[in-house]
Write a protein that holds these residues in place. Structure first.
Motif, PDB file in Angstrom:
ATOM      1  N   SER A   1       0.852  -1.182   0.000  1.00 14.24           N
ATOM      2  CA  SER A   1       0.000   0.000   0.000  1.00 14.24           C
ATOM      3  C   SER A   1       0.888   1.232   0.000  1.00 14.24           C
ATOM      4  O   SER A   1       2.109   1.140   0.130  1.00 14.24           O
ATOM      5  CB  SER A   1      -0.930   0.004   1.221  1.00 14.24           C
ATOM      6  OG  SER A   1      -0.177   0.167   2.414  1.00 14.24           O
ATOM      7  N   LYS A   2       0.284   2.400  -0.127  1.00 11.72           N
ATOM      8  CA  LYS A   2       1.059   3.636  -0.137  1.00 11.72           C
ATOM      9  C   LYS A   2       1.681   3.942   1.219  1.00 11.72           C
ATOM     10  O   LYS A   2       2.581   4.764   1.320  1.00 11.72           O
ATOM     11  CB  LYS A   2       0.177   4.802  -0.572  1.00 11.72           C
ATOM     12  CG  LYS A   2      -0.943   5.116   0.406  1.00 11.72           C
ATOM     13  CD  LYS A   2      -1.752   6.312  -0.052  1.00 11.72           C
ATOM     14  CE  LYS A   2      -2.837   6.654   0.957  1.00 11.72           C
ATOM     15  NZ  LYS A   2      -3.630   7.832   0.540  1.00 11.72           N
ATOM     16  N   ASP A   3       1.221   3.250   2.266  1.00 15.11           N
ATOM     17  CA  ASP A   3       1.732   3.489   3.609  1.00 15.11           C
ATOM     18  C   ASP A   3       2.686   2.396   4.090  1.00 15.11           C
ATOM     19  O   ASP A   3       3.088   2.407   5.258  1.00 15.11           O
ATOM     20  CB  ASP A   3       0.569   3.593   4.598  1.00 15.11           C
ATOM     21  CG  ASP A   3      -0.303   4.805   4.334  1.00 15.11           C
ATOM     22  OD1 ASP A   3       0.233   5.810   3.842  1.00 15.11           O
ATOM     23  OD2 ASP A   3      -1.517   4.735   4.611  1.00 15.11           O
ATOM     24  N   MET A   4       3.081   1.485   3.214  1.00 15.23           N
ATOM     25  CA  MET A   4       3.935   0.384   3.644  1.00 15.23           C
ATOM     26  C   MET A   4       4.911   0.020   2.538  1.00 15.23           C
ATOM     27  O   MET A   4       4.524  -0.120   1.374  1.00 15.23           O
ATOM     28  CB  MET A   4       3.072  -0.846   3.990  1.00 15.23           C
ATOM     29  CG  MET A   4       3.864  -2.010   4.546  1.00 15.23           C
ATOM     30  SD  MET A   4       4.553  -1.632   6.195  1.00 15.23           S
ATOM     31  CE  MET A   4       5.384  -3.177   6.565  1.00 15.23           C
ATOM     32  N   ARG A   5       6.199  -0.133   2.892  1.00 11.84           N
ATOM     33  CA  ARG A   5       7.226  -0.528   1.940  1.00 11.84           C
ATOM     34  C   ARG A   5       8.121  -1.576   2.588  1.00 11.84           C
ATOM     35  O   ARG A   5       8.550  -1.415   3.725  1.00 11.84           O
ATOM     36  CB  ARG A   5       8.071   0.670   1.508  1.00 11.84           C
ATOM     37  CG  ARG A   5       7.293   1.746   0.780  1.00 11.84           C
ATOM     38  CD  ARG A   5       8.195   2.854   0.281  1.00 11.84           C
ATOM     39  NE  ARG A   5       7.449   3.878  -0.435  1.00 11.84           N
ATOM     40  CZ  ARG A   5       8.008   4.887  -1.077  1.00 11.84           C
ATOM     41  NH1 ARG A   5       9.322   5.027  -1.066  1.00 11.84           N
ATOM     42  NH2 ARG A   5       7.261   5.779  -1.710  1.00 11.84           N
TER      43      ARG A   5
ATOM     44  N   GLY B   1       6.814   1.945   7.342  1.00 12.60           N
ATOM     45  CA  GLY B   1       5.403   2.188   7.094  1.00 12.60           C
ATOM     46  C   GLY B   1       4.859   3.306   7.954  1.00 12.60           C
ATOM     47  O   GLY B   1       5.487   3.758   8.912  1.00 12.60           O
ATOM     48  N   ARG B   2       3.667   3.761   7.586  1.00 10.43           N
ATOM     49  CA  ARG B   2       2.955   4.796   8.320  1.00 10.43           C
ATOM     50  C   ARG B   2       1.748   4.137   8.964  1.00 10.43           C
ATOM     51  O   ARG B   2       0.836   3.659   8.282  1.00 10.43           O
ATOM     52  CB  ARG B   2       2.548   5.929   7.384  1.00 10.43           C
ATOM     53  CG  ARG B   2       1.813   7.049   8.082  1.00 10.43           C
ATOM     54  CD  ARG B   2       1.742   8.305   7.236  1.00 10.43           C
ATOM     55  NE  ARG B   2       1.206   8.047   5.906  1.00 10.43           N
ATOM     56  CZ  ARG B   2       1.159   8.958   4.946  1.00 10.43           C
ATOM     57  NH1 ARG B   2       1.660  10.154   5.150  1.00 10.43           N
ATOM     58  NH2 ARG B   2       0.644   8.662   3.768  1.00 10.43           N
TER      59      ARG B   2
ATOM     60  N   ASP C   1      -1.763   9.052  10.891  1.00 10.58           N
ATOM     61  CA  ASP C   1      -1.300  10.420  10.685  1.00 10.58           C
ATOM     62  C   ASP C   1      -0.277  10.793  11.753  1.00 10.58           C
ATOM     63  O   ASP C   1      -0.579  10.816  12.946  1.00 10.58           O
ATOM     64  CB  ASP C   1      -2.479  11.391  10.735  1.00 10.58           C
ATOM     65  CG  ASP C   1      -3.389  11.252   9.530  1.00 10.58           C
ATOM     66  OD1 ASP C   1      -2.923  10.668   8.519  1.00 10.58           O
ATOM     67  OD2 ASP C   1      -4.543  11.699   9.593  1.00 10.58           O
TER      68      ASP C   1
ATOM     69  N   THR D   1       4.947   6.871  12.290  1.00 14.39           N
ATOM     70  CA  THR D   1       5.654   6.018  11.336  1.00 14.39           C
ATOM     71  C   THR D   1       6.526   5.040  12.098  1.00 14.39           C
ATOM     72  O   THR D   1       6.939   5.280  13.234  1.00 14.39           O
ATOM     73  CB  THR D   1       6.543   6.856  10.396  1.00 14.39           C
ATOM     74  OG1 THR D   1       7.463   7.615  11.173  1.00 14.39           O
ATOM     75  CG2 THR D   1       5.709   7.780   9.529  1.00 14.39           C
TER      76      THR D   1
ATOM     77  N   PHE E   1       6.863  12.664   5.433  1.00  8.25           N
ATOM     78  CA  PHE E   1       5.542  12.609   6.041  1.00  8.25           C
ATOM     79  C   PHE E   1       4.445  13.165   5.142  1.00  8.25           C
ATOM     80  O   PHE E   1       3.313  13.303   5.558  1.00  8.25           O
ATOM     81  CB  PHE E   1       5.551  13.394   7.360  1.00  8.25           C
ATOM     82  CG  PHE E   1       6.119  12.624   8.507  1.00  8.25           C
ATOM     83  CD1 PHE E   1       5.306  12.161   9.526  1.00  8.25           C
ATOM     84  CD2 PHE E   1       7.456  12.345   8.558  1.00  8.25           C
ATOM     85  CE1 PHE E   1       5.818  11.453  10.579  1.00  8.25           C
ATOM     86  CE2 PHE E   1       7.984  11.642   9.607  1.00  8.25           C
ATOM     87  CZ  PHE E   1       7.172  11.187  10.632  1.00  8.25           C
ATOM     88  N   GLY E   2       4.789  13.537   3.917  1.00  2.00           N
ATOM     89  CA  GLY E   2       3.779  14.003   2.995  1.00  2.00           C
ATOM     90  C   GLY E   2       3.209  15.365   3.315  1.00  2.00           C
ATOM     91  O   GLY E   2       2.081  15.676   2.946  1.00  2.00           O
TER      92      GLY E   2
END
Length: 444
Positions: free
Chosen positions: A170-174, A198-199, A202, A205, A395-396
């Motif tokens: 997902s966009k929050d996990m690598r 990952g995040r 909000d 992380t 953190f975007g």
């Protein structure tokens, strides 16, 4: 600063690095870098000059040339995990080669390599293949292979290969993993690395990394294990607080030479860092760390100790570009009844939004067993610190800064300004996510 208790040796080195990069055309890039030790050189960081040139032949191929001239070979002081298998016993290295794309995901790398070691000069013709294969939108595989053909000298040819993958569920996990294997002089060296970041939500992380290596260099076998886990708390809508928790485990088992006894070293470090901005012109930074270290050797008793570090730094803005800071740090080891305390006062000036220079005066003292108090060298110091906000956006955060930041008219300071900070290992404090994610203020 290198302290070698086994050989009763201590080296304090001041390394100055100056470099330049020049691109006369879109296709040609030239660079030169000089690393000069002002004192006695650390074995891992000798004085050296590096010259490089790269020419883009076309969109599929690059021609490159690198030359390294050093005063001594690069000798790792710990294990091979920090730099893979890049260590070399040479003082002079020359590499000429061509990088070529075979396709969208495949590169061919070739170079001519010279290594000037203790037994003379060895030359290699190296041919390699690197390939990234996307399986799905979330999963891709990495394959690599290279062989160094020995052309002249007393050395031998080497062969290396690697395999890995990266997975983004997902966009929050690598996640990513990599395994490397190299064979030279009849011995194998292996390196396995697994990591994830990952995040969780909000402003929250997490990161974990595991690395294991096993190698046999110059007749000495060693195995290393290192694992790190960290959790960062950083509110996205506020720049007034940040917290980082981290744990690191390291172990090194090294065999002896010619029948000598081997050694085992272990360390566990738990640390926490915090940043709090009670007022718009005042920031407080604190750090506390614990380290458990143990060393054992065949035929000798195991030696272990607990070391802890506490640090507090306060920084207050005087005017838009000027600030003052004070810092207190204590390092103690209860088992040996030793403590080291240092305090400093500092005046800083922001050259621009992401760079600060400062001058200060430090007071340092140490307490030895028996209550003996030693006064350490005191005096003025000069420091340069920077922020990473323009380089990374972990953190975007939006480029125009955080909500409510318009009332904050001074460049923000962050934990990385404590350039003198050290962790429980005595090493420089690593950059924290609170620093790396530091956003730009609107008025900056």
């Amino acid at each position: 600063r290198l302290t070698d208790s086994l050989n009763d040796q201590e080296i304090s080195s001041n390394l100055v690095t100056v470099g330049a990069q020049y691109r006369p055309t879109d296709k040609l890039e030239l660079s030169v870098k000089r690393e000069q030790n002002l004192g006695e050189a650390d074995p891992t960081f000798p004085s050296q000059t590096t010259i490089a040139a790269r020419y883009k032949w076309n969109q599929w191929a690059n021609i490159f040339f690198t030359q390294r001239l050093a005063s001594a070979p690069i000798i790792p002081i710990s294990d091979t995990s920090a730099t893979g298998f890049a260590s070399t016993g040479s003082r002079r290295e020359t590499a000429i080669g061509i990088e070529t794309k075979l396709g969208r995901y495949t590169n061919v790398v070739s170079r001519y390599q010279l290594e000037n070691g203790i037994s003379g000069t060895d030359s290699f013709a190296v041919l390699g293949l690197q390939n990234r294969l996307p399986v799905t939108k979330q999963l891709s595989l990495d394959l690599g292979f290279e062989h160094g053909f020995h052309l002249a000298g007393a050395g031998e040819s080497f062969t290396g290969g690697s395999f890995g993958f990266s997975y983004l569920p997902s966009k929050d996990m690598r996640t990513a993993a990599r395994y490397e294997l190299r064979n030279q002089t009849g011995s194998l060296a292996q390196l396995l690395t697994v990591g994830a970041a990952g995040r969780l939500g909000d402003g929250v992380t997490t990161l974990a990394r595991f690395q294991w290596s096993r190698a046999n260099f110059q007749g000495r076998e060693n195995a290393t294990l290192q694992g790190t886990a960290a959790l960062a708390l950083r509110p996205l809508k506020s720049d007034r607080a940040a917290l980082l928790l981290s744990y690191t485990h390291r172990s090194l088992t090294q065999g002896g030479l010619a029948g000598q006894a081997g050694t085992t070293d272990r360390s566990d470090t738990l640390s926490t860092d915090g940043l709090w901005q009670p007022l718009k012109d005042t920031e407080l930074y604190g750090r506390f760390a614990l380290k458990f270290g143990a060393n054992s050797r065949q035929g000798l008793m195991n030696a272990s100790s607990l070391t802890y570090l506490a640090q507090l730094r306060a920084q207050k803005r005087l005017r838009r570009a000027f600030d003052v800071a004070g810092e207190v740090r204590m390092l103690a080891q209860p088992s040996t009844h030793t403590t080291r305390t240092s305090a400093g006062a500092e005046l800083g000036y922001w050259v621009f939004a992401d760079m600060r220079i400062g001058i200060g005066y430090n007071f340092t003292s140490a307490t030895e067993p028996g209550g003996l108090v030693l006064t350490q060298p005191r005096g003025f110091y000069f420091t340069i610190s920077t922020k990473l906000s323009n380089l990374f956006d972990l953190f975007g955060t939006a480029a125009d800064g955080l909500a409510g930041s318009s009332s904050y008219s001074s460049p923000s300071t962050a934990p990385q300004e404590t350039s003198a900070a050290t962790n429980a290992d005595g090493q420089s404090a690593e950059a924290k996510p609170a620093n790396a994610a530091q956003p730009k203020k609107e008025n900056e």
